[in-house]
Motif scaffolding. Structure first.
Motif, PDB file in Angstrom:
ATOM      1  N   ALA A  95     -38.568 -58.351 -27.757  1.00  0.00           N
ATOM      2  CA  ALA A  95     -39.072 -56.979 -27.790  1.00  0.00           C
ATOM      3  C   ALA A  95     -39.215 -56.493 -26.355  1.00  0.00           C
ATOM      4  N   PHE A  96     -38.803 -55.273 -26.120  1.00  0.00           N
ATOM      5  CA  PHE A  96     -38.932 -54.724 -24.773  1.00  0.00           C
ATOM      6  C   PHE A  96     -39.310 -53.253 -24.874  1.00  0.00           C
ATOM      7  N   ILE A  97     -40.410 -52.939 -24.221  1.00  0.00           N
ATOM      8  CA  ILE A  97     -40.917 -51.570 -24.250  1.00  0.00           C
ATOM      9  C   ILE A  97     -41.154 -51.134 -22.817  1.00  0.00           C
ATOM     10  N   ASP A  98     -40.633 -49.938 -22.459  1.00  0.00           N
ATOM     11  CA  ASP A  98     -40.689 -49.500 -21.069  1.00  0.00           C
ATOM     12  C   ASP A  98     -40.991 -48.001 -21.042  1.00  0.00           C
ATOM     13  N   LEU A  99     -41.979 -47.630 -20.276  1.00  0.00           N
ATOM     14  CA  LEU A  99     -42.340 -46.221 -20.147  1.00  0.00           C
ATOM     15  C   LEU A  99     -41.144 -45.435 -19.621  1.00  0.00           C
ATOM     16  N   CYS A 100     -40.648 -44.441 -20.381  1.00  0.00           N
ATOM     17  CA  CYS A 100     -39.469 -43.691 -19.921  1.00  0.00           C
ATOM     18  C   CYS A 100     -39.229 -42.457 -20.776  1.00  0.00           C
ATOM     19  N   ARG A 101     -38.768 -41.390 -20.100  1.00  0.00           N
ATOM     20  CA  ARG A 101     -38.450 -40.136 -20.779  1.00  0.00           C
ATOM     21  C   ARG A 101     -37.068 -40.159 -21.409  1.00  0.00           C
ATOM     22  N   GLY A 102     -36.209 -41.117 -20.993  1.00  0.00           N
ATOM     23  CA  GLY A 102     -34.823 -41.106 -21.439  1.00  0.00           C
ATOM     24  C   GLY A 102     -33.989 -40.158 -20.603  1.00  0.00           C
ATOM     25  N   PRO A 103     -32.796 -39.780 -21.053  1.00  0.00           N
ATOM     26  CA  PRO A 103     -32.169 -40.151 -22.325  1.00  0.00           C
ATOM     27  C   PRO A 103     -31.472 -41.513 -22.243  1.00  0.00           C
ATOM     28  N   HIS A 104     -31.321 -42.145 -23.401  1.00  0.00           N
ATOM     29  CA  HIS A 104     -30.667 -43.450 -23.465  1.00  0.00           C
ATOM     30  C   HIS A 104     -29.551 -43.441 -24.494  1.00  0.00           C
ATOM     31  N   VAL A 105     -28.705 -44.468 -24.453  1.00  0.00           N
ATOM     32  CA  VAL A 105     -27.693 -44.623 -25.506  1.00  0.00           C
ATOM     33  C   VAL A 105     -28.407 -45.149 -26.753  1.00  0.00           C
ATOM     34  N   GLU A 106     -27.681 -45.243 -27.879  1.00  0.00           N
ATOM     35  CA  GLU A 106     -28.357 -45.557 -29.136  1.00  0.00           C
ATOM     36  C   GLU A 106     -28.476 -47.043 -29.437  1.00  0.00           C
ATOM     37  N   ASN A 107     -27.598 -47.838 -28.820  1.00  0.00           N
ATOM     38  CA  ASN A 107     -27.581 -49.251 -29.183  1.00  0.00           C
ATOM     39  C   ASN A 107     -27.236 -50.087 -27.951  1.00  0.00           C
TER      40      ASN A 107
END
Ligand SMILES: [Zn+2]
Ligand SMILES: [Zn+2]
Length: 607
Positions: free
Chosen positions: A134-146
């Protein structure tokens, strides 16, 4: 579409997180700070307990690949407010290391304005062994989907970076990487990076004996060695001849001047942070090391009464200037503190402006063609409406900008507009050159200026016998000799076109008893007229083996090597080697000379 809106940007942003995830799995005590996408990739600044080494990058890459292969979705997880976000950070991102591990993330959270949305990058996966990732990181994005989309990446190097860019803060480890959509794009990029390293003008400049730096002389102050100085002479000679044909007149001006000159020109108001500290003499007069040549040429223009019949006046000078670049920004001769501009200032009537501007652009194109730089685009640098770093009235800026764009339209020269890229006294047209590796360099520039003539109250007497104000054109086809030599060195990987090669022919006697004949041959070649100049010939009579002499002259990219031994002297022949075509065998002297004089000016790219 801008880079920030592109898929590539999202991909690199996500790759930075994937790298951070791999790092936290491998080094649970590492503290993450920020990890943005940048022009050619991404980085992440991380606080490691013990220092990371370049060798460790492969391990991180392998871990990234493992995580990517789990092919799990990347989710944007919103937090209700900062209070909830703080709880997520402390509960779910510290790897069981305690709140200290979230030190930087909590500071970043604090900086988010109250009421703004707070979101997390979230990625959960279970591997074949049933282990949870599990990895959780404070961020607004945008990111890819997978994560499976992040396939073509590479970690490049490490650097130090202070938290928040402040030297008073702790130094973190910055890991640079890059990612592309396709394997081919990634490989092409990595290949170009390797090539760029080999072609780095700072490395080649030393190897080819062009220039050097010495800490005793100072940061950004190059010393030109004989071969580099020769190269400069050849380039200035060529441009001087072109300029004479086009009605330019030479002038020479001093390196320092009284501060009053620069108060009048506006440099003191707008350019001070780029100027070396001022000097004061015994009479309490302040002097300044010149950062630009313009005010000097203006003084010469103003020294006599001018009539419309005298215009255009075109003053040219290879003017050495000094600018106080930040030491961190100094880069070889590409960005030096002392450099020589191929400068000129044209004083023209409004009626002459367009033709003169077009004439300058034509000269710039002639120069680029001669240097073999064919791939360029034009950029019009205009005023940044939100900035106060400019001098002059708005109507002058409007007229000057229109003059540049109109002239481009007449020439059918396509251009892009770049707000904020004007000089402080006027808008400009820059030629942006793409080199052999696809990198872009800002080189030649031409500027239209209504403002300095106004500040200096320049005049000419018109046909109507009344005083009028001339317009100034500032221009530098090379940009500067240093910049152009840096570009040419990297473009050709040191194998300059024949007409520019500091040594065009090396004569290599096989043994000491051939030295005299070698000198005679060299003298004969020097007498030969090549493109209105004598050939530049060197005799390599060091007591080294022929093999070593050939290797070294080849490494110095000397276009022709002429080998001289017993049989050649007897038969009146010479053994010819060409830097690109290799060993051409023995040939009669006359044939060899003919071949040298017919050598084309351009060179094939040796890469
Ligand atoms: Zn992100
Ligand atoms: Zn100027």
């Amino acid at each position: 579409m801008s880079y920030e809106q592109s898929y590539l940007y999202k991909l690199r942003h996500s790759a930075a997180h994937l790298m951070a995830q791999a790092v936290t799995e491998l080094y649970p005590s590492a503290k993450l700070s920020i990890g943005p996408p940048i022009e050619n990739g991404f980085y992440y600044d991380i606080d490691f307990e013990s220092p990371l080494k370049e060798e460790d990058l492969e391990k991180i890459e392998n871990k990234m690949r493992e995580l990517s292969n789990l092919k799990e979705p990347i989710v944007c997880r919103p937090a209700k407010d900062k209070e909830e976000a703080k709880k997520v950070i402390l509960d779910e991102t510290t790897n069981g290391q305690g709140p200290e591990n979230a030190l930087y993330k909590l500071q970043l959270l604090e900086a988010i304005p109250d009421g703004d949305a707070v979101t997390f990058y979230e990625q959960r996966a279970t591997d074949k062994q049933g282990k949870e990732h599990a990895f959780i990181d404070l961020c607004r994005g945008p990111h890819v989907e997978n994560t499976s989309e992040i396939k073509n990446f590479k970690l490049l190097n490490l650097a130090g970076a202070y938290w928040r860019g402040d030297v008073k803060n702790k130094q973190l480890t910055r890991i640079y990487g890059t990612a592309f959509e396709t394997k081919d794009e990634l490989e092409a990029y990595l290949h170009n990076l390797e090539e760029a390293k080999k072609r780095d003008h700072r490395v080649l400049g030393r190897e080819l004996g062009l220039f050097m730096f010495s800490p005793r002389v100072g940061t950004g102050l190059p010393l030109w060695l004989p071969k580099g100085a020769t190269l400069r002479h050849v380039m200035t000679d060529f441009l001087q001849k072109e300029q004479v044909k086009r009605g330019y007149e030479p002038v020479v001006t001093p390196h320092i001047a009284n501060i009053k000159l620069y108060e009048k020109s506006g440099h003191i108001q707008t350019y001070r942070d780029k100027m070396f500290p001022f000097m004061e003499d015994e009479e309490k007069e302040t002097y300044i090391l010149k950062p630009m040549n313009c005010p000097f040429h203006i003084e010469i223009y103003q020294s006599q009464l001018r009539s419309y019949r005298d215009l255009p006046v075109r003053y040219a000078e290879f003017g050495t200037v000094h600018r106080y670049e930040q030491s961190g920004e100094v880069t070889g001769i590409l960005r030096a503190r002392g450099f020589t501009q191929d400068d000129a200032h044209l004083f023209v009537t409004p009626e002459q402006l367009q033709d003169e501007f077009i004439g300058v652009v034509d000269l710039m194109q002639t120069v680029l063609a001669k240097l073999g730089l064919k791939d360029f685009r034009a950029r019009v640098g205009t005023k940044d409406p939100g900035s106060d770093k400019y001098v002059g009235h708005d109507e002058n800026w409007v007229a000057a900008t229109k003059a540049i764009m109109d002239a481009c339209d007449v020439m059918k020269l396509e251009y892009e507009v770049s707000p904020g890229d004007a000089a402080f006294y006027g808008p400009k047209l820059d030629l942006m050159i793409k080199d052999a590796l696809g990198r872009e360099w800002q080189m030649g520039t031409v500027q239209v200026d209504y403002n300095l003539p106004e500040r200096f109250e320049l005049e000419y007497i018109g046909e109507d016998s009344k005083p009028h104000r001339p317009i100034m054109i500032h221009r530098a086809p090379f940009g500067s000799l240093e910049r152009m030599i840096a570009l040419m060195t990297e473009q050709y990987a040191g194998a300059f076109p024949f007409w520019l090669a500091p040594v065009q022919v090396a004569v290599l006697p096989i043994a000491d008893r051939h030295n005299e004949s070698a000198q005679q041959l060299a003298d004969r070649l020097r007498d030969s007229v090549y493109d209105t100049r004598a050939l530049r010939v060197e005799v390599d009579d060091r007591r080294e083996t022929l093999g070593k002499k050939i290797r070294e002259n080849q490494r110095h990219k000397v276009p022709f090597m002429l080998v001289l031994g017993d049989r050649d002297i007897e038969a009146g022949t010479v053994g010819v080697r060409h830097r690109e075509r290799g060993d051409l065998g023995a040939m009669p002297l006359a044939d060899c000379l003919k071949m040298i004089l017919e050598e084309p000016d351009t060179t094939s790219d040796p890469a």
